[in-house]
Enzyme design. Sequence first.
Site: not given
Ligand code: GRF
Length: 236
Positions: A123-124, A142, A193, A224
């Site tokens: 988150m950075r 993402h 970006e 994911e």
């Molecule tokens: C995921 O949904 C990803 O798309 C986003 O952050 C979330 C991380 O989930 N960038 P986790 O910590 O892998 O469960």
Amino acid sequence: MSSNEHEIQKPPLRLGVLISGSGTNLQALIDAVENQQLPGVEIALVASNNPNAYGLQRALKHKLPAIYLPWGNVGAQFIAPVGKGNVGTQFIAPKNGMSESEFLLTALLQLFQIDLIVLAGWMRIFSAAFLEHFPQRVINIHPALLPDAGTGSTYTTSSGIQIPVFRGLHAVKQALDAGVTVTGSCVHYVTPEVDAGPVICRQEVTIEHGDTEESLHERLKVVEHRLIVEAVRKLR
Ligand code: GRF
């Protein structure tokens, strides 16, 4: 003599996985490596800016090096390997346009000889100066659809519908609030970006009637977990 004996063995691809939270995508990578679905790939380092990130516990459970890396210009002067106590402090001055934290992280990634940096719920935001050190070597997951090149404000779905591109925080909520019927997830290269780098792999997900941010994000995460493994395999 088999043809394999003539092949030059590539050295293993060493992943550095950066997390801030639960780490379910990290777990997908751990499982894929342990189940031989990613031959020639090693998870060499897991680092988190959040000491309470559950992903750090996941890493430790699998005996992977896990490091809490305080983030920000204040308080970024030390690192603490998780589970082993603080082994000391080291002052790192900001350098070459990077923040102190980025400078420290760069040193760590070099120390652990990381080939590919995977942002798995990190988150950075990284500076251009940091990213310059790792060209085409930082990828991110993402939870929304990006066009192939990553840039632009619209995405055309496989059924030909144009939807806005949702970037940054709360991309799942942004899709729900916009009333679109399709969203998805992507793995893409990281560029300065935010959420605008070229896509490596992507999958669309239908938004169901009554979906909440939580229910939709849960379905996206399932996707994911497959995409991140596929992306790493492609880059091996
Ligand atoms: C995921 O949904 C990803 O798309 C986003 O952050 C979330 C991380 O989930 N960038 P986790 O910590 O892998 O469960």
